[in-house]
Design an enzyme around this catalytic site. Structure first.
Site, mmCIF file in Angstrom:
data_model
loop_
_atom_site.group_PDB
_atom_site.id
_atom_site.type_symbol
_atom_site.label_atom_id
_atom_site.label_comp_id
_atom_site.label_asym_id
_atom_site.label_seq_id
_atom_site.Cartn_x
_atom_site.Cartn_y
_atom_site.Cartn_z
ATOM 1 N N GLN A 1 7.805 -14.826 12.497
ATOM 2 C CA GLN A 1 7.281 -13.738 13.311
ATOM 3 C C GLN A 1 5.785 -13.861 13.559
ATOM 4 O O GLN A 1 5.185 -12.977 14.155
ATOM 5 C CB GLN A 1 7.633 -12.376 12.706
ATOM 6 C CG GLN A 1 6.895 -12.010 11.426
ATOM 7 C CD GLN A 1 7.454 -10.724 10.829
ATOM 8 O OE1 GLN A 1 8.590 -10.659 10.379
ATOM 9 N NE2 GLN A 1 6.639 -9.674 10.833
ATOM 10 N N LYS B 1 4.882 3.440 11.918
ATOM 11 C CA LYS B 1 3.661 2.699 12.237
ATOM 12 C C LYS B 1 3.991 1.559 13.207
ATOM 13 O O LYS B 1 3.243 1.271 14.128
ATOM 14 C CB LYS B 1 3.082 2.152 10.932
ATOM 15 C CG LYS B 1 2.180 0.970 11.053
ATOM 16 C CD LYS B 1 0.757 1.425 11.120
ATOM 17 C CE LYS B 1 -0.222 0.277 11.172
ATOM 18 N NZ LYS B 1 0.285 -1.034 10.922
ATOM 19 N N HIS C 1 0.871 -1.176 0.000
ATOM 20 C CA HIS C 1 0.000 0.000 0.000
ATOM 21 C C HIS C 1 0.908 1.226 0.000
ATOM 22 O O HIS C 1 2.139 1.095 -0.080
ATOM 23 C CB HIS C 1 -0.940 -0.045 1.208
ATOM 24 C CG HIS C 1 -0.243 -0.296 2.525
ATOM 25 N ND1 HIS C 1 0.667 0.591 3.056
ATOM 26 C CD2 HIS C 1 -0.287 -1.350 3.387
ATOM 27 C CE1 HIS C 1 1.116 0.109 4.216
ATOM 28 N NE2 HIS C 1 0.569 -1.075 4.433
ATOM 29 N N HIS D 1 4.062 1.488 2.167
ATOM 30 C CA HIS D 1 5.275 0.844 1.646
ATOM 31 C C HIS D 1 5.922 1.699 0.551
ATOM 32 O O HIS D 1 7.139 1.885 0.546
ATOM 33 C CB HIS D 1 4.933 -0.533 1.056
ATOM 34 C CG HIS D 1 4.362 -1.512 2.042
ATOM 35 N ND1 HIS D 1 3.056 -1.960 1.970
ATOM 36 C CD2 HIS D 1 4.911 -2.154 3.100
ATOM 37 C CE1 HIS D 1 2.822 -2.825 2.947
ATOM 38 N NE2 HIS D 1 3.929 -2.966 3.651
ATOM 39 N N SER E 1 -2.513 -0.419 6.413
ATOM 40 C CA SER E 1 -1.966 -1.687 6.876
ATOM 41 C C SER E 1 -2.461 -2.779 5.938
ATOM 42 O O SER E 1 -3.613 -2.734 5.484
ATOM 43 C CB SER E 1 -2.448 -1.985 8.301
ATOM 44 O OG SER E 1 -2.268 -3.361 8.607
HETATM 45 P P1 AMP Z 1 4.989 -4.883 6.606
HETATM 46 O O1 AMP Z 1 4.889 -5.239 5.155
HETATM 47 O O2 AMP Z 1 3.673 -4.670 7.267
HETATM 48 O O3 AMP Z 1 5.947 -5.760 7.354
HETATM 49 O O4 AMP Z 1 5.654 -3.436 6.625
HETATM 50 C C1 AMP Z 1 6.851 -3.169 5.966
HETATM 51 C C2 AMP Z 1 7.321 -1.789 6.327
HETATM 52 O O5 AMP Z 1 6.321 -0.821 5.971
HETATM 53 C C3 AMP Z 1 7.562 -1.613 7.832
HETATM 54 O O6 AMP Z 1 8.722 -0.818 8.027
HETATM 55 C C4 AMP Z 1 6.329 -0.890 8.283
HETATM 56 O O7 AMP Z 1 6.520 -0.108 9.438
HETATM 57 C C5 AMP Z 1 6.044 -0.008 7.089
HETATM 58 N N1 AMP Z 1 4.650 0.417 7.084
HETATM 59 C C6 AMP Z 1 3.545 -0.364 7.156
HETATM 60 N N2 AMP Z 1 2.427 0.397 7.178
HETATM 61 C C7 AMP Z 1 2.838 1.694 7.129
HETATM 62 C C8 AMP Z 1 2.169 2.956 7.119
HETATM 63 N N3 AMP Z 1 0.845 3.036 7.169
HETATM 64 N N4 AMP Z 1 2.920 4.072 7.067
HETATM 65 C C9 AMP Z 1 4.268 3.998 7.014
HETATM 66 N N5 AMP Z 1 4.957 2.839 7.013
HETATM 67 C C10 AMP Z 1 4.260 1.710 7.071
#
Ligand code: AMP
Length: 283
Positions: free
Chosen positions: A52, A140, A25, A28, A176
């Site tokens: 995890q 986040k 999204h 990312h 998210s």
């Molecule tokens: P994930 O794919 O959920 O493991 O997230 C990958 C990276 O994207 C991590 O560093 C998260 O903190 C970041 N991330 C996820 N959602 C957001 C958001 N809404 N705003 C900024 N960074 C995000």
């Protein structure tokens, strides 16, 4: 991946790295955009890390959208997409884990035992493979990026960790991958996290500095939303992630809330401005 990264370093290029679990999204892609300001090449990874997830969590049903994800990353300007599979990252006989003590046991760590051990282990491995100059993480997941920064310092890694702001929907819901699990009613109710943090911010602006009062403000907002159930709502020190009683140094209001079976997190970062009584808010 190691060979490609080695080649980039040999050409004195600055490597930026964005690790993700996919189902991309704008949170990312914002990390990629930030990385592109400072680095070339930008390397991104997609790896749904089994270590995890707890045994009763959503590993099996976590959204996997490789095709649209590669389009999104390529449109955002990612130069290399790293897509390891689980057997490559954790070959048979894998035995070595990274544990960041203390920080990993509370809040997210308490609700999700073993979660941060899995996160630290995979991020350590990814940083070791890519050896980026900079790696980009979202605020986040504030506790996660705090733990990763600690690991990088403790284990003398060469990577600099860059923390990027939270990207939100127009109504305040933090983006998210798990928002896709929400029903239409739950999606409407999910703004309760942002509303609770806004309520805490309003109290702070009105001069409240007592952490328990702010905590109870957040809990009241969540309790008033019938579809929401609070997991935790706390005010913690930004360094130790320990509860504090008064707002006088950098801290987070952190929330985890269930909407049905979906568990969402969010936070407000608060820091004093210079030596004044004034506070800066980052939602
Ligand atoms: P994930 O794919 O959920 O493991 O997230 C990958 C990276 O994207 C991590 O560093 C998260 O903190 C970041 N991330 C996820 N959602 C957001 C958001 N809404 N705003 C900024 N960074 C995000």
């Amino acid at each position: 991946m190691k060979e490609a990264a080695r080649q980039a370093r040999a050409e004195s290029r600055i490597i930026g790295f964005v690790p993700t679990m996919g189902a991309l999204h704008e949170g990312h892609t914002a990390l990629v955009q930030r990385s592109k300001l400072e680095c070339s090449p930008v390397i991104a990874s997609i790896f749904v890390n089994p270590k995890q997830f707890g045994p009763n969590e959503d590993f099996a049903k976590y959204p996997r959208k490789l095709e649209s994800d590669s389009e999104k990353f390529s449109a955002a300007g990612v130069d290399t997409l790293f897509l390891p599979d689980a057997a490559e990252i954790y070959p048979t006989g894998f035995r070595t884990y990274v544990t960041v003590e203390g920080l990993s046991d509370r809040l997210e760590g308490r609700s999700r035992p073993g979660h941060f051990r899995g996160v630290a282990t995979v991020v350590m491995k990814l940083l070791e493979i890519v050896e980026p100059h900079y790696a980009y993480f979202g605020r986040k997941d504030a506790q996660q990026v705090r733990i990763i920064s600690q690991m990088v310092r403790d284990l003398n890694l060469e990577t600099e960790i860059v923390v990027c702001p939270i990207i939100r929907e127009p109504d305040g819901l933090a983006l998210s991958s798990r928002n896709a699990y929400l029903s239409a009613d739950e999606r409407r109710a999910a703004t309760v996290l942002h509303r609770a943090l806004e309520a805490a911010r309003a109290k702070l602006s009105a001069g409240v500095r007592d952490a328990l009062q702010l905590q109870s403000t957040m809990r009241k907002v969540i309790a008033a939303e019938p579809l929401a159930r609070v997991d935790y709502a706390e005010i913690v020190d930004a360094d130790a992630f320990e509860p504090i009683t008064r707002i006088a140094r950098p801290c987070y209001a952190v929330l985890a809330v269930f909407l049905g079976k979906t568990r969402l997190i969010d936070n407000l970062y608060v820091e004093p401005v210079g030596d004044s009584e004034e506070l800066a808010y980052h939602l």
